[in-house]
Design a protein around this motif. Sequence first.
Motif, mmCIF file in Angstrom:
data_model
loop_
_atom_site.group_PDB
_atom_site.id
_atom_site.type_symbol
_atom_site.label_atom_id
_atom_site.label_comp_id
_atom_site.label_asym_id
_atom_site.label_seq_id
_atom_site.Cartn_x
_atom_site.Cartn_y
_atom_site.Cartn_z
ATOM 1 N N LEU A 150 -12.769 6.504 -2.285
ATOM 2 C CA LEU A 150 -11.450 6.978 -2.708
ATOM 3 C C LEU A 150 -10.457 6.847 -1.552
ATOM 4 N N VAL A 151 -10.895 7.202 -0.330
ATOM 5 C CA VAL A 151 -10.042 7.070 0.858
ATOM 6 C C VAL A 151 -9.666 5.611 1.068
ATOM 7 N N ALA A 152 -10.654 4.730 1.001
ATOM 8 C CA ALA A 152 -10.400 3.298 1.218
ATOM 9 C C ALA A 152 -9.445 2.747 0.163
ATOM 10 N N GLU A 153 -9.648 3.154 -1.069
ATOM 11 C CA GLU A 153 -8.795 2.687 -2.161
ATOM 12 C C GLU A 153 -7.353 3.154 -1.970
ATOM 13 N N ALA A 154 -7.188 4.435 -1.651
ATOM 14 C CA ALA A 154 -5.843 4.988 -1.438
ATOM 15 C C ALA A 154 -5.174 4.302 -0.253
ATOM 16 N N SER A 155 -5.902 4.159 0.845
ATOM 17 C CA SER A 155 -5.337 3.518 2.033
ATOM 18 C C SER A 155 -4.930 2.085 1.737
ATOM 19 N N GLY A 156 -5.726 1.384 0.946
ATOM 20 C CA GLY A 156 -5.396 0.019 0.561
ATOM 21 C C GLY A 156 -4.128 -0.075 -0.264
ATOM 22 N N LYS A 157 -3.770 1.018 -0.937
ATOM 23 C CA LYS A 157 -2.537 1.082 -1.731
ATOM 24 C C LYS A 157 -1.369 1.630 -0.910
ATOM 25 N N GLY A 158 -1.614 1.898 0.389
ATOM 26 C CA GLY A 158 -0.559 2.419 1.254
ATOM 27 C C GLY A 158 -0.357 3.924 1.141
ATOM 28 N N VAL A 159 -1.324 4.616 0.540
ATOM 29 C CA VAL A 159 -1.232 6.066 0.380
ATOM 30 C C VAL A 159 -2.151 6.714 1.416
ATOM 31 N N MET B 91 -5.239 10.723 1.397
ATOM 32 C CA MET B 91 -6.697 10.883 1.375
ATOM 33 C C MET B 91 -7.263 10.712 2.782
ATOM 34 N N ALA B 92 -6.692 9.799 3.574
ATOM 35 C CA ALA B 92 -7.117 9.662 4.964
ATOM 36 C C ALA B 92 -6.792 10.939 5.739
ATOM 37 N N LEU B 93 -5.646 11.545 5.452
ATOM 38 C CA LEU B 93 -5.289 12.808 6.104
ATOM 39 C C LEU B 93 -6.247 13.922 5.703
ATOM 40 N N LEU B 94 -6.644 13.945 4.447
ATOM 41 C CA LEU B 94 -7.625 14.930 4.002
ATOM 42 C C LEU B 94 -8.946 14.718 4.733
ATOM 43 N N ALA B 95 -9.398 13.475 4.861
ATOM 44 C CA ALA B 95 -10.646 13.167 5.560
ATOM 45 C C ALA B 95 -10.567 13.571 7.030
ATOM 46 N N GLU B 96 -9.445 13.269 7.684
ATOM 47 C CA GLU B 96 -9.264 13.638 9.091
ATOM 48 C C GLU B 96 -9.309 15.153 9.253
ATOM 49 N N GLY B 97 -8.611 15.856 8.402
ATOM 50 C CA GLY B 97 -8.618 17.313 8.461
ATOM 51 C C GLY B 97 -10.006 17.871 8.226
ATOM 52 N N ARG C 256 -0.907 19.440 -2.965
ATOM 53 C CA ARG C 256 -0.943 18.372 -1.967
ATOM 54 C C ARG C 256 -2.249 17.606 -2.040
ATOM 55 N N ARG C 257 -2.345 16.571 -1.235
ATOM 56 C CA ARG C 257 -3.564 15.758 -1.158
ATOM 57 C C ARG C 257 -4.039 15.375 -2.554
ATOM 58 N N PHE C 258 -3.097 14.891 -3.338
ATOM 59 C CA PHE C 258 -3.317 14.584 -4.741
ATOM 60 C C PHE C 258 -3.448 13.080 -4.901
ATOM 61 N N TYR C 259 -4.556 12.633 -5.468
ATOM 62 C CA TYR C 259 -4.747 11.199 -5.682
ATOM 63 C C TYR C 259 -5.738 10.985 -6.821
ATOM 64 N N VAL C 260 -5.413 10.037 -7.691
ATOM 65 C CA VAL C 260 -6.304 9.627 -8.775
ATOM 66 C C VAL C 260 -6.512 8.121 -8.646
ATOM 67 N N ARG C 261 -7.771 7.708 -8.690
ATOM 68 C CA ARG C 261 -8.093 6.284 -8.565
ATOM 69 C C ARG C 261 -7.364 5.484 -9.652
ATOM 70 N N PRO C 262 -6.828 4.330 -9.306
ATOM 71 C CA PRO C 262 -6.072 3.535 -10.277
ATOM 72 C C PRO C 262 -6.832 3.233 -11.565
ATOM 73 N N ASP C 263 -8.132 2.944 -11.474
ATOM 74 C CA ASP C 263 -8.883 2.623 -12.688
ATOM 75 C C ASP C 263 -9.197 3.859 -13.530
ATOM 76 N N MET C 264 -8.851 5.046 -13.015
ATOM 77 C CA MET C 264 -9.077 6.295 -13.753
ATOM 78 C C MET C 264 -7.768 6.895 -14.281
ATOM 79 N N ARG C 265 -6.661 6.221 -14.026
ATOM 80 C CA ARG C 265 -5.367 6.732 -14.466
ATOM 81 C C ARG C 265 -5.172 6.516 -15.958
ATOM 82 N N ARG C 266 -4.246 7.268 -16.513
ATOM 83 C CA ARG C 266 -3.923 7.222 -17.945
ATOM 84 C C ARG C 266 -5.078 7.734 -18.805
ATOM 85 N N ARG C 267 -5.885 8.622 -18.218
ATOM 86 C CA ARG C 267 -7.012 9.216 -18.943
ATOM 87 C C ARG C 267 -6.963 10.746 -18.891
ATOM 88 N N GLY C 268 -5.854 11.298 -18.410
ATOM 89 C CA GLY C 268 -5.707 12.745 -18.359
ATOM 90 C C GLY C 268 -6.216 13.394 -17.090
#
Length: 144
Positions: free
Chosen positions: A18-27, A30-36, A79-91
């Motif tokens: 999830l961190v790698a995916e978010a970082s790849g999208k420029g978000v 998730m990296a900040l959550l991992a660091e913390g 905060r620290r809110f992220y949903v994987r792109p392939d899981m979006r539009r599913r609620g």
Amino acid sequence: MLQLVRIFDELPDGFGDLVAEASGKGVRNMALLAEGWRAGVRFHNDGEALLAAFLAGDLAGIGAMTPEPAALEPARRLRRFYVRPDMRRRGVATALASALIHEGFDSVRLLTVNARAADAAAPFWEAQGFEPDTIGPWTHTLRR
């Protein structure tokens, strides 16, 4: 089936992806959550929560809530809110947001978010009832 799980001591399986995916999208949130997390930040205190959403057993997203120190009244920040792109539009995002909003309103009347991380963030939070607000370091607020 969608399941929300409160995270206490271990980040869920699949969080690294999830961190790698978010970082790849420029978000970076998730990296900040991992660091913390590596530095010992946990969401155990009053007014804090970290929720993971699982869809059909796979980690679909994460959302957190902490006290909002910049507000002039007791408040919480989602905060620290992220949903994987392939899981979006599913609620998934709506379920995470709804759970955090309800929990936040159990103790305060003001919730904030910073919707600068992604173009879709502001419309999403506005669909949840948040209104644009530039008074503090946030972009949107929701009052009960």
